[in-house]
Structure formats: structure tokens, C-alpha cells
Design a protein around this motif. Sequence first.
Motif, PDB file in Angstrom:
ATOM      1  N   THR A  64     -22.569  58.200  80.290  1.00  0.00           N
ATOM      2  CA  THR A  64     -23.416  57.010  80.370  1.00  0.00           C
ATOM      3  C   THR A  64     -23.152  56.163  81.607  1.00  0.00           C
ATOM      4  N   PHE A  65     -22.322  56.626  82.536  1.00  0.00           N
ATOM      5  CA  PHE A  65     -22.077  55.860  83.757  1.00  0.00           C
ATOM      6  C   PHE A  65     -23.381  55.695  84.540  1.00  0.00           C
ATOM      7  N   ARG A 102     -12.091  52.720  77.665  1.00  0.00           N
ATOM      8  CA  ARG A 102     -13.251  52.087  78.288  1.00  0.00           C
ATOM      9  C   ARG A 102     -13.410  50.656  77.776  1.00  0.00           C
ATOM     10  N   GLU A 163     -19.706  52.567  79.119  1.00  0.00           N
ATOM     11  CA  GLU A 163     -19.849  53.583  80.171  1.00  0.00           C
ATOM     12  C   GLU A 163     -18.714  54.594  80.046  1.00  0.00           C
ATOM     13  N   SER A 221     -28.236  49.082  85.440  1.00  0.00           N
ATOM     14  CA  SER A 221     -27.140  49.998  85.147  1.00  0.00           C
ATOM     15  C   SER A 221     -25.884  49.258  84.693  1.00  0.00           C
TER      16      SER A 221
END
Length: 586
Positions: A64-65, A102, A163, A221
Amino acid sequence: MGRRYLALILLLSIVMSIRSFNLPTETVPNVSLEHLDPTLPPAVAAGQIPKCSVVILTQDFADTFGSPPAVANYTHPRECPFPWTRVVLELSVTATDLQRDRVAAVWIDGAEVLRTTTPLPMAPGAFWTVRKDVSRYAALLRRLGDPSYTAVRGNGAITMMLETSSSPLPGFYSANVSLHFYRGAVAATTSATAHPNTRGLYHEPADIILPVSNPQGYSGSGGFWFRINNETHTENAAIALPINAYRAILEVFVSYHGDDEFWYTNPLRSAYLNRPVGNLSTPRTNGGFRQLFVNIDGKFAGGHIPFPVIYPRSINPYFWSPVAAIGAFDMPTYDFDLTPFLGLLLDGQLHEIGLGVRDAQPYWLVSANLHVWVDLWSDAVRAGLILYNVPPIKMNRNAEWRNQDGQSEINAEGLWRFSGWVSSSRGNLTTEVRQKVKFKSQIEVQNRGAMTQVELNNKERMTVEVSRGHQMLGRAQMLMESPLQVQTTKVNAAGGSVFQKSRLFHQLFESVILGEGQAVTTSTLTDRQDAEGSALMHGEEPVWGSGATRSLYKYRDETTCYLRSVNTAGGVVMVDTTSPSCAAEA
């Protein structure tokens, strides 16, 4: 003796690295799969059944970055109308396989309500649950349950950012976010339904909550996070307050990454003593002082030195398996009472709320919520700023280095005072905010960089007083102290690995005194962790290691005392005891 001792450590590291590399691929470490957070007791006592529970988001996070956050439409359950006695958010996560730690967050209609870190899963199937009392965000949920609001906007949105990447590690995170609504009488295990430093400022939930965050949050993003890249960089959001607002508190969420992921252990190199402002050419050597600050139209409106939350990969990853560091699962927020500044904001125009971090290096992720209380009996409220006293922080920086070895010290003190009047149907009230901070950081490195000792302590006292003329109506005084000590010894091992031994002492102490009229209540919190162990690291990845961590949580007010003690060793919970009485204290 010193050389023999280092040689023994080196031999042990080589042996253990060989053993670890020869493990068969199907071997699973003998560790506890459930990760624990020994912090505040549950928001409601065991056996309390919510009026209704709703799963508001379900998502698998893999690769998901650079992607926008996960989004789910939200429709408020009809069987749980306002008012609620309590609302609890629950985040349940499972790691399918090995992964890195994360940082994640959950937003309700663009306002952040939880920032958290994942643990460092060292075995497939690791899981954990974070529960947070979100009653003070009731305005967000009421807004989403308003038919007139959803008729214009459609269903409200719940978003979550996490992410991650499945390369080179194969695992991904599977997350479920739920809300539990309680009505009627609810018995709490203690009166601490929120982090203690928020209890005096959020006595009643705000009428309106305005996000101070990235307006491109749904599609960008980076989600709703603002990204702060250096000390001269501020991010701003344009906010218009209702002209009948009589109180405003800004709640700021923050986490640190990249070159500042370990800011609290940064040594101060001599080159920085006379550096040009904003010219940080060498990362991670500008010292261990940071200050989160807020501006209103460019005018300084308060600052906090962040509490150093230790991420699961930091110092020794085996300290945090399976217990979380202080504040890691529910990262602390920082409150700024902006009521004295309402005279600058109640003109119906847009104003810039700015967020920044002094001495920052790339990068910090920040966002905020502006909690606003409105006067329903007034069409407009008048206000004015009385006192604005913001002397510069007194800073003393010293550094002495010869190649890798040396020491540095930073001392900082600051004192700010703001006061302003607000005239509403409640009368002409004056709010005064006083804040004092005292910070010290010492770093010492010996034996050609092999031995490091870090000592950091931050003390902060904040007082908020509300008065009518010479009559004191309310007073909240919050005292916080957070000492941190880290000692680490490193030895180069085979294959470019590094064997390290570490010891840690970390504590959060908070005292809150609340006064309303003649009634005064007091509460204290001590959250402490002691840890020691060793690890063989290859780059940033742990190859082998062990750690023992002792966590002690004590909350006490005038009616209750809650204790929890959790001891872990070798990835297994050895002791986990709780007591609603101080009689169990050792």
C-alpha cells in the motif's frame, strides 16, 4: 578484561548467528502471538454490553505504499441515536506472516481519532487489539448521523492509513475497525476515560470538530497527514470558526520517521553549534531536542516537547515482543487551548492554523482536530486577547567530540502565558493559559562508538484558569515528566552483522489537579518500563535476540487505584496481573 569480554561477546554472537541461520524454514519461534498494551484500563468494566456495535471498516493492507487510504462509507445505526454514555473504537489487526512495524491512523470524516504503531510480528498469526474511548469525538458521529448532512455529502467516510509492502517480507496486515456505543449507566474501571492530560480540557465533548489536515486526504498518497520536512517548514490549513464559538482546543497528532525516527537519541555534533538556520547537512546529529508548535496566522500559539514513543524496531526489537512500548498502540496527542486567541478568529473569515516541529529533520507526519464549543443562546460572541507573553526558549548547547567518541548536552527552558476574554451568554469570562517546560538531553559515546549512553528528561507544567472578574470558576493544572535512559554496547559480528546489548528505563508521570468552584480532584499516573537484552542485527533486521521487559502501570485518583504489572521474557508473557486496589502494590 575488557578485550576478553568483548571477545566472548563476539564468539557468542557468531555461534548464535550460525544457529539462527541453520534453523529449518518451517520452524516457528516460541513466542506469544498476542501483543499486549499495558496502559489504561478498559473504558468500561468487564461485563458491560454495548447498546450496539458496528464494524465500520475491514481491509487487508499489502503493498500500500504510495496508495490513498482505505475508505469505507459509514451509516449511523438507527438503534443507537445520540446521546451516548460512551463510545469506544476498537482496532483489531492480524499479521499473516513476518512484517516490519508500521505507523497507522484512523479518521472519521477527515478528523484523526487514532494514531498507532503495529508491533514487529516475529511469527505468522501475530494479532493485537487497540481500544480507545472516543467519546470526545461525538460531534463527528452526530454529524454523520444527521440526515441533512448526509443528504448533501452522502454517507460519511471512515478512512484508515497503513503503508506496508510484502517485499521482501511476505506478510500483510488484516484490519477491522469497530465502534461500540453505550447508553444508560456505564460502570468504568476507573474515572480515567481518556488520557489523564485530556480530562481537564475535554470535560464535555465539543459541539463541532474541524479537521486541520491535508484537504486531499481521500485521494492523496499521504492520506490526511501533513508532512513536515525541516524546522522552517510549517503546514497550514484554512479554518473558519462559527462566530458564536466561546471555547476552542486544538488537538495535534504527530509521529516521526526517516532521519528523525530516533530523534531522542540524536547526538549533537560540534558542527551544529554555529550552523546556519535550516541548513542541516548531516542527518541524525543535530541533537535530541524537538518542539511541536502551533501558529495562528503565523503567530505562535503554544508548543509541546513530544513524548518519545519508542517504535517496535527501536533499541532492541525483542523488548517489544509481545508487549508494546509506552504510547505505541495509542500514540499521545498534544492539546493547545486556543480560547485566549478567539478574538483573532471570530470574524467569520478564514484563518491559517499552522503546524511545525522545531529542529525537525525529514520527516514528521502531523494532523490536528480543532474542538469548538458554541453558544446556542448567542448569534455572535465577542472576544479579545489580553496578554501575549512569548519569550524565546532559553537554549544551552554543548558538544565535545574526537572522531566517534565524545559527549553532548542540550538544556532548554521556556515559559509562555496567554490570556483572553470571551463575552457570551455564560458571561464575560477570562481564560489564562500558562505553560512551562524544562528539557535536558545528554549523549555520551565511548570506545570508538561501541558504547552509547542516552539520558533525556522533559518536565512540563500547564495551567488553564477560567475566571469571571476576580472570581475563579475553574482551574486545570497538569504536570508531566518523562525520563528516558538507554545504554547500548555494540560489537561487529560475522557477515556484517552487529551484536548489541541494551538496557532501557522509560517512564511517564502525570499529575492532574482539577478545580471547579470549591471542589478539587487530583489524579496521578505512573507508566514505567525497564528492559534489558541482546540482539544480533543485520542492517535494520533482527537475526537473533532476547529481551526481558517489566511494565508497571499505576493510575490513582481520589476514589480508585488501578495497577497493572506485565513482565515478558523471550517473547512470552511471564506475569500479567491487574488490581483495582493499591493494596497489591509492592
